[in-house]
Design an enzyme around this catalytic site. Structure first.
Site, short mmCIF file in Angstrom:
data_model
loop_
_atom_site.label_atom_id
_atom_site.label_comp_id
_atom_site.label_asym_id
_atom_site.label_seq_id
_atom_site.Cartn_x
_atom_site.Cartn_y
_atom_site.Cartn_z
N GLU A 333 36.29 107.92 -81.79
CA GLU A 333 37.26 107.23 -80.95
C GLU A 333 38.68 107.50 -81.45
OE1 GLU A 333 35.01 103.14 -79.64
OE2 GLU A 333 35.62 103.29 -81.74
N CYS A 334 39.55 107.94 -80.59
CA CYS A 334 40.98 108.06 -80.82
C CYS A 334 41.31 108.85 -82.09
CB CYS A 334 41.63 106.67 -80.83
SG CYS A 334 43.41 106.70 -80.49
#
Length: 462
Positions: A333-334
């Site tokens: 994620e991210c």
């Protein structure tokens, strides 16, 4: 059972409600109370600081990230053994996803039946504060505006007019009045408060805020209001379904948790454990050996500010690339997504990353994605079934560049949010799923089960 709880809200972002909430948490802790902090909305940084202030990790509550019926259940499970639960709201009290205020702090307060204390920035304001308090009190029904705390007051004369105005025109009690601070005791940068891991004076700053709260806020009245919330109606549901998908030997899922990567909801890690995984924390900054892994989870964080150190650890970069190439299930994620790319550009310099994905990212001066997301899974992958609707959030200053879609596909089509490229997110390359979107396991219960199932298959591969 009685369940003391209170929501600290503001009129908008930047009103100082985080500083007020941190001070209250530390002051109540210093009085000997066991304080459980919660953060409304998608926020890792404030939640971390709240945990430090209270001496207990914070949990996030949000009607967008998880079903409404799970909010009181999560709050009860996390807060039942504490003297008081303190929930910090986000943005303005009534600000939500739309004109109806869906998923606002006020909506959360109604769902968990918690009294609301409103923190108001009183800079260059006197009698108008009474109109604001009166308007908030009457704007919506079904929630209890139980008090106000006046922030950034200028002096005794200013404070006197503010208090008298509220007492004259409303029946909402003033619980405290805080002075203007010459400087923020906790510095800020592009994503909000600076990370506690990068700020050496964290405890002294929190003690300063705690003393200010003790001197300027009626903590006894505040705890009385929290106690007046009464019992919490909790649905007869299981927070964690009995869905262990493994045999006696649990698959090991590594979670990268260091100064560069620490944006995780505790519940996401708990979900993996309840689904049958053994969760092991790892670092991409150290030279320590890793255990045998059957899955890898890379959360968000600040890879840009640590890009030089991440890039210099060539052994770690090669290890991640080798594991991904071997078929290991990888979810990122991210910030973790940025690490899986070829490089990260920060302040004009490019830093090589792991090279798992044929993309690069570049830090920009303004946010490239900010807020709630909602999308539908449109491509097969290890973690989500096609057709699944995913609600999450994104907050990134980086931009995905040099993407060559010939080597991967996008799993997620966003109805709300920017994503990685033109409203698409969730890059899938074989066993790897990576993108800017963050999820909460309680709103996406299939994620943990599917992750652990994939890890179990990898463990048992011939």
């Amino acid at each position: 059972m009685n369940f003391p709880r209170i929501v600290l809200a503001g009129l908008s972002g930047g009103t100082g409600k985080t500083i007020v909430t941190l001070g209250i948490c530390r002051a109540l802790r210093n009085k000997g109370l066991a304080v459980k902090p919660f953060k409304k909305g998608p926020d890792y940084i404030d939640a971390r600081w709240l945990g430090l202030a209270a001496g207990e990790s914070a949990s996030n509550l949000d009607p967008h990230l998880m079903p409404a019926e799970k909010l009181p259940l999560l709050m009860y499970e996390k807060g039942k053994n504490f003297d008081i639960s303190v929930i910090e709201g986000n943005r303005g009290l009534f600000d939500g996803k739309d004109v109806e205020g869906s998923c606002s702090t006020a909506e959360l307060a109604r769902i968990i039946a918690a009294p609301v204390i409103l923190a108001i920035d009183c800079t260059k304001m006197t009698r108008t504060v009474a109109a604001i308090v009166s308007g908030c009190r009457n704007f919506e029904s079904g929630f209890n505006l139980a008090g106000v705390i006046l922030n950034r007051t200028a002096g005794e004369r200013h404070r006197s007019i503010l208090r008298r105005s509220i007492e004259e025109y409303t029946d909402v009690p003033v619980l405290g009045m805080l002075p203007k601070l010459s400087k923020n005791p906790i510095p800020e940068r592009h994503m909000g408060l600076v990370s506690n891991t990068e700020y050496a004076r964290q405890d002294s700053s929190l003690e300063t805020l705690g003393r200010m709260a003790e001197e300027c806020i009626d903590l006894d009245r505040l705890t009385e209001i929290a106690g007046s919330a009464g019992s919490l109606e909790v649905p007869e549901l299981q927070l964690w379904p009995e869905n262990c998908v493994c045999g006696n030997e649990r698959p090991v899922i590594g979670v990268v948790r260091d100064e560069a990567f620490w944006f995780y909801y505790d519940e996401n890690l708990e979900a993996l454990e309840h689904a049958g995984a053994e969760v092991r924390e790892l670092s991409l900054l150290s030279d320590e050996d890793w255990p045998e892994l059957h899955g890898l989870y890379l959360g968000g964080g600040f890879p840009e500010t640590m890009a030089d150190k991440l890039s210099a650890n060539v052994a770690a970069r090669k290890r991640v690339k080798s594991l991904a190439d071997s078929g290991l299930p990888v979810f990122a994620e991210c910030g973790g997504f940025m690490y899986l790319g070829e490089s990260v550009e920060y302040k004009g310099q490019s830093y090589p990353m792991s090279g798992v994905l044929p993309i690069s990212t570049k830090l920009c001066l303004k946010p490239q994605g900010l807020g709630y997301t909602c999308g539908v899974v449109e491509a097969d992958n290890l973690f989500f079934k096609t057709g699944t609707e995913i609600c999450g959030h994104e907050f990134h200053y980086s931009l995905c560049v040099n993407e060559q879609e010939t080597d991967f596909s996008y799993a997620l089509s966003l109805k709300r949010g920017k994503g990685t490229f033109l409203g698409r997110d969730g890059i899938v390359k074989d066993n790897v799923y990576a993108g800017y979107n963050h999820i909460h396991a309680l709103g996406n219960p299939q994620w943990a089960e599917n992750f652990v199932t994939a890890a179990e298959k990898f463990k048992n591969r011939s």
